[in-house]
Design a protein around this motif. Structure first.
Motif, PDB file in Angstrom:
ATOM      1  N   GLY A 147      38.289 -22.594  20.569  1.00  9.32           N
ATOM      2  CA  GLY A 147      37.436 -22.257  19.432  1.00  9.32           C
ATOM      3  C   GLY A 147      36.209 -21.470  19.840  1.00  9.32           C
ATOM      4  N   LEU A 148      35.568 -21.891  20.937  1.00  8.67           N
ATOM      5  CA  LEU A 148      34.360 -21.182  21.384  1.00  8.67           C
ATOM      6  C   LEU A 148      34.701 -19.858  22.053  1.00  8.67           C
ATOM      7  N   ARG A 149      35.868 -19.756  22.663  1.00  3.89           N
ATOM      8  CA  ARG A 149      36.268 -18.468  23.235  1.00  3.89           C
ATOM      9  C   ARG A 149      36.515 -17.440  22.120  1.00  3.89           C
ATOM     10  N   LYS A 150      37.064 -17.880  21.009  1.00  4.90           N
ATOM     11  CA  LYS A 150      37.236 -16.985  19.856  1.00  4.90           C
ATOM     12  C   LYS A 150      35.875 -16.600  19.273  1.00  4.90           C
ATOM     13  N   LEU A 151      34.973 -17.576  19.197  1.00  3.82           N
ATOM     14  CA  LEU A 151      33.626 -17.307  18.701  1.00  3.82           C
ATOM     15  C   LEU A 151      32.915 -16.296  19.600  1.00  3.82           C
ATOM     16  N   ASP A 152      33.082 -16.458  20.899  1.00  2.00           N
ATOM     17  CA  ASP A 152      32.466 -15.535  21.840  1.00  2.00           C
ATOM     18  C   ASP A 152      33.064 -14.139  21.709  1.00  2.00           C
ATOM     19  N   MET A 153      34.361 -14.052  21.428  1.00  2.00           N
ATOM     20  CA  MET A 153      34.991 -12.747  21.228  1.00  2.00           C
ATOM     21  C   MET A 153      34.380 -12.039  20.014  1.00  2.00           C
ATOM     22  N   LEU A 154      34.149 -12.783  18.934  1.00  2.00           N
ATOM     23  CA  LEU A 154      33.500 -12.201  17.756  1.00  2.00           C
ATOM     24  C   LEU A 154      32.110 -11.678  18.110  1.00  2.00           C
ATOM     25  N   ARG A 155      31.374 -12.459  18.876  1.00  2.00           N
ATOM     26  CA  ARG A 155      30.015 -12.044  19.274  1.00  2.00           C
ATOM     27  C   ARG A 155      30.057 -10.773  20.105  1.00  2.00           C
ATOM     28  N   ARG A 156      30.954 -10.741  21.098  1.00  2.00           N
ATOM     29  CA  ARG A 156      31.030  -9.567  21.972  1.00  2.00           C
ATOM     30  C   ARG A 156      31.511  -8.326  21.227  1.00  2.00           C
ATOM     31  N   ALA A 157      32.281  -8.524  20.150  1.00  2.00           N
ATOM     32  CA  ALA A 157      32.759  -7.403  19.345  1.00  2.00           C
ATOM     33  C   ALA A 157      31.707  -6.905  18.360  1.00  2.00           C
ATOM     34  N   GLY A 158      30.548  -7.583  18.286  1.00  3.40           N
ATOM     35  CA  GLY A 158      29.507  -7.185  17.349  1.00  3.40           C
ATOM     36  C   GLY A 158      29.761  -7.628  15.919  1.00  3.40           C
ATOM     37  N   PHE A 159      30.685  -8.586  15.732  1.00  4.87           N
ATOM     38  CA  PHE A 159      31.071  -9.014  14.395  1.00  4.87           C
ATOM     39  C   PHE A 159      29.885  -9.569  13.606  1.00  4.87           C
ATOM     40  N   PHE A 160      28.997 -10.311  14.255  1.00  9.84           N
ATOM     41  CA  PHE A 160      27.918 -10.997  13.540  1.00  9.84           C
ATOM     42  C   PHE A 160      26.769 -10.067  13.156  1.00  9.84           C
ATOM     43  N   GLY A 161      26.682  -8.892  13.766  1.00  9.99           N
ATOM     44  CA  GLY A 161      25.462  -8.113  13.607  1.00  9.99           C
ATOM     45  C   GLY A 161      24.353  -8.808  14.367  1.00  9.99           C
ATOM     46  N   ARG A 162      23.227  -8.996  13.731  1.00 15.07           N
ATOM     47  CA  ARG A 162      22.147  -9.774  14.351  1.00 15.07           C
ATOM     48  C   ARG A 162      22.335 -11.234  13.991  1.00 15.07           C
ATOM     49  N   ILE A 163      22.460 -12.075  15.015  1.00 18.00           N
ATOM     50  CA  ILE A 163      22.656 -13.506  14.769  1.00 18.00           C
ATOM     51  C   ILE A 163      21.354 -14.112  14.270  1.00 18.00           C
ATOM     52  N   LEU A 164      21.447 -14.850  13.179  1.00 17.19           N
ATOM     53  CA  LEU A 164      20.276 -15.467  12.555  1.00 17.19           C
ATOM     54  C   LEU A 164      20.132 -16.932  12.921  1.00 17.19           C
ATOM     55  N   SER A 165      21.241 -17.662  12.843  1.00 15.11           N
ATOM     56  CA  SER A 165      21.151 -19.101  13.037  1.00 15.11           C
ATOM     57  C   SER A 165      22.485 -19.669  13.518  1.00 15.11           C
ATOM     58  N   VAL A 166      22.394 -20.851  14.129  1.00 19.07           N
ATOM     59  CA  VAL A 166      23.555 -21.592  14.614  1.00 19.07           C
ATOM     60  C   VAL A 166      23.397 -23.041  14.155  1.00 19.07           C
ATOM     61  N   ARG A 167      24.484 -23.621  13.663  1.00 18.76           N
ATOM     62  CA  ARG A 167      24.475 -25.044  13.317  1.00 18.76           C
ATOM     63  C   ARG A 167      25.630 -25.722  14.040  1.00 18.76           C
TER      64      ARG A 167
END
Length: 387
Positions: A147-167
């Motif tokens: 799950g976190l490796r997929k999340l990291d892939m999204l981050r590295r691909a620029g999917f989030f834009g500027r990250i605002l928050s994490v819960r």
């Protein structure tokens, strides 16, 4: 193709994590697959010796998993030049002394987290390892979760834009032990035995936040001992002296002077109504995602629905259905095993390795800051760790 033997002293593997994740699902699995592939086409084969206090348990565990060597004398094991790596998954309170003993014996060391119960001990072990010039590592298993490796892939691909928050929502109800059998050991709820959810989990949150979102800059934390009485393994009631829940907010370095806010709830006193026992929800300007242990779901900016607040009308939007699965594009091996393979390559062929003892010490640093915040009821800054 040649095979290089790697002698490995494994201490503390009769416990749940040590036996299941490190021995059976990592080292035994690596042996079953023919060792760890190296860059030159050769393989490294771990040859473990199991060390513990109970000879009967050691012998039974070794026989059950086809391991030829076991013993009860750690000094004797450390004196064997044929075993070059020491691993510890025993109690946190004993860990600094055991690591120091192994380092002085010239062994490379790898261990579970936390690497110590306090920052002074953690830093001393790190300095000792650096001075000795040995290789060292601390378990940071959640970075290897699918799950976190997929999340990291999204981050590295620029999917989030500027990250605002994490819960982060972690936890489940741990039975008290009177009505139903407990599913965690009783020492987890005794501070004098190294228990407490802040010590246990904040080390995890440090490396997750630092590696995936931004370096932790400050923390505000409130701990609690919600269940004051529990029942131990023999059915006797005892006073719970350690925190069983923690509610924390972290400020992260978002880059370019920005801040990411991380809200993290950790509890052994909560009943689960979410996708998994732990969920990581990330919101960014261009998209959001929610990951569990294995799954990850995303919602992009252009696919974000438009809910309307109206408390007089029953909500009929299918919120859970409005997210898209991030697919499995590869086979995901056990996260503990993957980190073991990285460490073995580091020892045998000097492959790069970044999950070191100082990274483990950062987790202990954040634990102390969280405990200080709870005690003093204020925000506490987390400075850079100097060794």
């Amino acid at each position: 193709m040649a095979t290089t033997r790697l002698g490995l002293i494994m201490h503390g593997v009769t416990g749940r994590m040590g036996m299941n994740q490190h021995l059976i699902r990592s080292i035994v699995a690596i042996r079953d697959q023919g060792g760890v592939p190296l860059a030159n086409g050769d393989r490294a084969m771990p040859d473990p010796i199991l060390i513990g206090r109970n000879a009967e348990k050691m012998e039974a565990l070794a026989k059950a998993h086809g391991i030829a060597r076991w013993g009860t004398n750690l000094d004797e094991a450390l004196a064997n030049p044929g075993d070059s790596v020491f691993f510890d998954a025993g109690t946190t309170q004993m860990r600094p002394a055991l690591l120091a003993q192994a380092i002085r014996a010239g062994k490379h060391v790898y261990c579970e987290k936390p690497i110590a119960t306090n920052l002074n001990d953690a830093v001393e072990v790190c300095r000792l390892a650096q001075q000795a010039g040995i290789k060292h590592g601390a378990v940071q298993d959640k970075l290897f979760l699918p799950g976190l490796r997929k999340l990291d892939m999204l981050r590295r691909a620029g999917f989030f834009g500027r990250i605002l928050s994490v819960r982060i929502e972690f936890g489940y109800w741990v039975f008290e032990g009177d009505l139903q059998p407990m599913q965690r050991p009783s020492w987890n709820y005794r501070a004098e035995d190294g228990g407490g959810i802040i010590l246990d989990m904040v080390c995890h949150w440090r490396y997750v936040l630092d590696n995936l979102f931004g370096e932790v800059k400050s923390v505000s934390c409130l701990g609690a001992t919600h269940i004051p009485t529990r029942w131990d393994e023999s059915g006797k009631p005892y006073e719970a002296t350690a925190d069983d829940a923690a509610y924390a907010t972290f400020e992260l370095d978002g880059g370019d002077g920005g801040t990411i806010v991380a809200q993290v709830n950790s509890s052994w006193c909560t009943r689960v109504r979410r996708d998994d026992l732990v969920t990581f929800h990330v919101d960014g300007t261009h998209g959001s995602a929610v990951a569990g242990l294995t799954e990850c779901r995303s919602q992009s900016r252009v696919n974000t629905p438009k809910p309307v607040w109206n408390p007089d009308v029953k909500q009929n939007l299918p919120f859970f259905e409005q997210w898209q699965d991030v697919p499995d594009t590869q086979a995901y091996d056990n996260g503990f095993k993957l980190q073991w393979e990285h460490f073995i390559r580091h020892v045998v062929e000097n492959a790069p390795y970044r999950w070191t003892l100082p990274e483990g010490a950062k987790g202990v640093q954040l634990v102390e800051a969280a405990l200080q915040s709870w005690k003093e009821r204020r925000w506490v800054d987390v400075p850079g760790l100097t060794l």
